[in-house]
Design a protein around this motif. Sequence first.
Motif, PDB file in Angstrom:
ATOM      1  N   THR A 259      -0.811 -54.233  -2.912  1.00  0.00           N
ATOM      2  CA  THR A 259      -1.685 -53.424  -2.071  1.00  0.00           C
ATOM      3  C   THR A 259      -2.265 -52.310  -2.931  1.00  0.00           C
ATOM      4  OG1 THR A 259      -0.337 -53.861  -0.111  1.00  0.00           O
ATOM      5  CG2 THR A 259      -1.817 -51.970  -0.005  1.00  0.00           C
ATOM      6  N   LEU A 260      -3.535 -51.990  -2.726  1.00  0.00           N
ATOM      7  CA  LEU A 260      -4.177 -50.939  -3.515  1.00  0.00           C
ATOM      8  C   LEU A 260      -3.336 -49.666  -3.456  1.00  0.00           C
ATOM      9  CD1 LEU A 260      -6.954 -50.357  -5.033  1.00  0.00           C
ATOM     10  CD2 LEU A 260      -7.564 -49.119  -2.941  1.00  0.00           C
ATOM     11  N   PRO A 261      -2.847 -49.160  -4.594  1.00  0.00           N
ATOM     12  CA  PRO A 261      -2.011 -47.950  -4.576  1.00  0.00           C
ATOM     13  C   PRO A 261      -2.778 -46.751  -4.033  1.00  0.00           C
ATOM     14  CG  PRO A 261      -1.852 -49.087  -6.700  1.00  0.00           C
ATOM     15  CD  PRO A 261      -2.996 -49.719  -5.952  1.00  0.00           C
ATOM     16  N   GLY A 262      -2.107 -45.955  -3.231  1.00  0.00           N
ATOM     17  CA  GLY A 262      -2.755 -44.782  -2.667  1.00  0.00           C
ATOM     18  C   GLY A 262      -1.832 -44.009  -1.751  1.00  0.00           C
ATOM     19  N   THR A 263      -2.392 -43.060  -1.041  1.00  0.00           N
ATOM     20  CA  THR A 263      -1.639 -42.221  -0.113  1.00  0.00           C
ATOM     21  C   THR A 263      -2.450 -42.027   1.163  1.00  0.00           C
ATOM     22  OG1 THR A 263      -2.587 -40.233  -1.139  1.00  0.00           O
ATOM     23  CG2 THR A 263      -0.426 -40.949  -1.936  1.00  0.00           C
ATOM     24  N   ARG A 275      -2.642 -44.989 -10.792  1.00  0.00           N
ATOM     25  CA  ARG A 275      -1.904 -46.223 -10.498  1.00  0.00           C
ATOM     26  C   ARG A 275      -2.845 -47.404 -10.319  1.00  0.00           C
ATOM     27  NH1 ARG A 275       1.246 -44.782  -5.383  1.00  0.00           N
ATOM     28  NH2 ARG A 275       2.035 -46.920  -5.568  1.00  0.00           N
ATOM     29  N   VAL A 276      -4.021 -47.163  -9.737  1.00  0.00           N
ATOM     30  CA  VAL A 276      -5.007 -48.229  -9.594  1.00  0.00           C
ATOM     31  C   VAL A 276      -5.442 -48.719 -10.973  1.00  0.00           C
ATOM     32  CG1 VAL A 276      -7.373 -48.758  -8.879  1.00  0.00           C
ATOM     33  CG2 VAL A 276      -5.841 -47.515  -7.325  1.00  0.00           C
ATOM     34  N   ARG A 277      -5.687 -47.786 -11.881  1.00  0.00           N
ATOM     35  CA  ARG A 277      -6.129 -48.159 -13.224  1.00  0.00           C
ATOM     36  C   ARG A 277      -5.086 -49.029 -13.921  1.00  0.00           C
ATOM     37  NH1 ARG A 277      -7.509 -43.332 -17.216  1.00  0.00           N
ATOM     38  NH2 ARG A 277      -5.264 -43.021 -17.022  1.00  0.00           N
ATOM     39  N   ALA A 278      -3.804 -48.666 -13.802  1.00  0.00           N
ATOM     40  CA  ALA A 278      -2.744 -49.450 -14.437  1.00  0.00           C
ATOM     41  C   ALA A 278      -2.627 -50.836 -13.814  1.00  0.00           C
ATOM     42  CB  ALA A 278      -1.422 -48.700 -14.333  1.00  0.00           C
ATOM     43  N   LEU A 279      -2.710 -50.909 -12.487  1.00  0.00           N
ATOM     44  CA  LEU A 279      -2.584 -52.191 -11.802  1.00  0.00           C
ATOM     45  C   LEU A 279      -3.753 -53.105 -12.120  1.00  0.00           C
ATOM     46  CD1 LEU A 279      -1.174 -54.063  -9.811  1.00  0.00           C
ATOM     47  CD2 LEU A 279      -2.324 -52.847  -7.939  1.00  0.00           C
ATOM     48  N   VAL A 280      -4.967 -52.571 -12.104  1.00  0.00           N
ATOM     49  CA  VAL A 280      -6.154 -53.369 -12.396  1.00  0.00           C
ATOM     50  C   VAL A 280      -6.098 -53.899 -13.829  1.00  0.00           C
ATOM     51  CG1 VAL A 280      -8.654 -53.233 -12.766  1.00  0.00           C
ATOM     52  CG2 VAL A 280      -7.644 -52.303 -10.671  1.00  0.00           C
ATOM     53  N   ALA A 281      -5.688 -53.057 -14.776  1.00  0.00           N
ATOM     54  CA  ALA A 281      -5.604 -53.491 -16.172  1.00  0.00           C
ATOM     55  C   ALA A 281      -4.662 -54.685 -16.315  1.00  0.00           C
ATOM     56  CB  ALA A 281      -5.133 -52.330 -17.056  1.00  0.00           C
ATOM     57  N   ASP A 282      -3.526 -54.629 -15.645  1.00  0.00           N
ATOM     58  CA  ASP A 282      -2.545 -55.713 -15.754  1.00  0.00           C
ATOM     59  C   ASP A 282      -2.967 -56.947 -14.970  1.00  0.00           C
ATOM     60  OD1 ASP A 282       0.116 -56.942 -16.272  1.00  0.00           O
ATOM     61  OD2 ASP A 282       0.351 -56.649 -14.113  1.00  0.00           O
ATOM     62  N   LEU A 283      -3.345 -56.766 -13.689  1.00  0.00           N
ATOM     63  CA  LEU A 283      -3.583 -57.899 -12.805  1.00  0.00           C
ATOM     64  C   LEU A 283      -4.864 -58.646 -13.134  1.00  0.00           C
ATOM     65  CD1 LEU A 283      -2.246 -59.243 -10.330  1.00  0.00           C
ATOM     66  CD2 LEU A 283      -3.709 -57.824  -8.879  1.00  0.00           C
ATOM     67  N   ARG A 390     -14.730 -42.557 -12.565  1.00  0.00           N
ATOM     68  CA  ARG A 390     -13.562 -42.317 -13.410  1.00  0.00           C
ATOM     69  C   ARG A 390     -12.297 -42.538 -12.607  1.00  0.00           C
ATOM     70  NH1 ARG A 390     -14.194 -39.425 -18.233  1.00  0.00           N
ATOM     71  NH2 ARG A 390     -12.053 -38.721 -18.052  1.00  0.00           N
ATOM     72  N   THR A 391     -11.267 -43.055 -13.278  1.00  0.00           N
ATOM     73  CA  THR A 391     -10.006 -43.365 -12.600  1.00  0.00           C
ATOM     74  C   THR A 391      -8.892 -42.425 -13.009  1.00  0.00           C
ATOM     75  OG1 THR A 391      -9.489 -44.978 -14.334  1.00  0.00           O
ATOM     76  CG2 THR A 391     -10.566 -45.787 -12.336  1.00  0.00           C
ATOM     77  N   ASP A 392      -9.238 -41.303 -13.650  1.00  0.00           N
ATOM     78  CA  ASP A 392      -8.191 -40.359 -14.021  1.00  0.00           C
ATOM     79  C   ASP A 392      -8.312 -39.109 -13.177  1.00  0.00           C
ATOM     80  OD1 ASP A 392     -10.541 -39.466 -15.055  1.00  0.00           O
ATOM     81  OD2 ASP A 392      -9.852 -39.320 -17.127  1.00  0.00           O
TER      82      ASP A 392
END
Length: 392
Positions: A259-263, A275-283, A390-392
């Motif tokens: 699920t898209l990481p968020g709050t 967290r989205v940036r890390a997940l997208v890079a891997d997946l 930007r994702t940071d």
Amino acid sequence: MIVGGLLAGLYLYLVGQVAVREVTVRRPRVPAFAWPLRLVDRVNVLVIGTDITLDNRRRVLNVARADALALVTFDPERGRIGVLSIPRDTRAVIPGHGEAKINASYAYGAAGLTIRTVEQLLGVRIPYYVKLGPDSFARIIDALGGVEVEVERDLKYTDSWAGYTIDLRKGRQRLTGEQATGYIRFRHDALGDIGRVERQHRLLGALLAQLKQPSTLLAAPRLLRAVSAHTDTNLRPAELMALGVFALRVRDHPLQVHTLPGTFAPLYWEPDRARVRALVADLFYGVTLEEVAAVRVEVLNASGTTRLARRVAERLAGLGVTRIRVDRSPRPADVTTIIDRTGRRGLVQMVATALGGAAVRREAPAGEPSMTIVLARDAARVLSATPFRRTD
């Protein structure tokens, strides 16, 4: 396996007969499919489930929102299938409409605008889509004779305005199409839409397990009719067949579902950019943020446009690239090109996507820099047409 492969091939071929009724999305320059029914490169498919909108007199309007969004990636290099569910209340920038809940993108511009919105949110190129109408899922489940699911707790809700009731008891049971739709539609608890997405994942796993059962063969005619009548896609029949064959062969690695990481935020699901940036890079690219940070990139401005290389460097920094050198090119260039010396296809694809799909030329590794980006006259236009957040 033979019977399952034939069934999947026939099923997906007939489903393909309904393409294309809604939108044509730019297809990849290099085909991801090869004959016979072989997947040779990564394929991303956006699955869009739409809802029904009523006016103040309870009349159905000719407008719908994206009630469910899931980006599916088929990765032949690692032999995996990944799914990223995007909650309907996710805050996103919809091109031409500003910030809003991401489900509004379909109401504003159907599948085409929904794809562009998800591409901008994630930094992933999406050339293919599958759209399901509000009754599609129930019809498909009924065609299969129901689906067996472990309902985690009692689910009760009545919507007198929309005219539907959800009344499910806790425990393992076979759900009809209407009940299964209620199960994945329920969002009236503490987790709201996130709990709803988790139930969608559970039902997806149960549905995939059932599709692999021999008994599914008997339901094939009903299933074919249900899917062909309620599904839109821009995938060609042979491409759908190739994806089906690939899915049958993926056995060593389970389906990766996220699920898209968020709050939670007032009115929105707020994406967690890091967290989205890390997940997208891997997946979707098969790389880690550590690998992204370690690559040394040289940006050469051969466009004749001042500060263009700086703009590109800022965009790369937004991906997590930290080792960037900017300089002028000694000669002009006609086409923006990435010269890759890393040998990492996923890493190069990530950079190329951030630059609007730049051309790639591969060279043998020869020290530093491990990647050179030559910016041509087309770069300014491409960057302007490819929004990047930007994702940071």
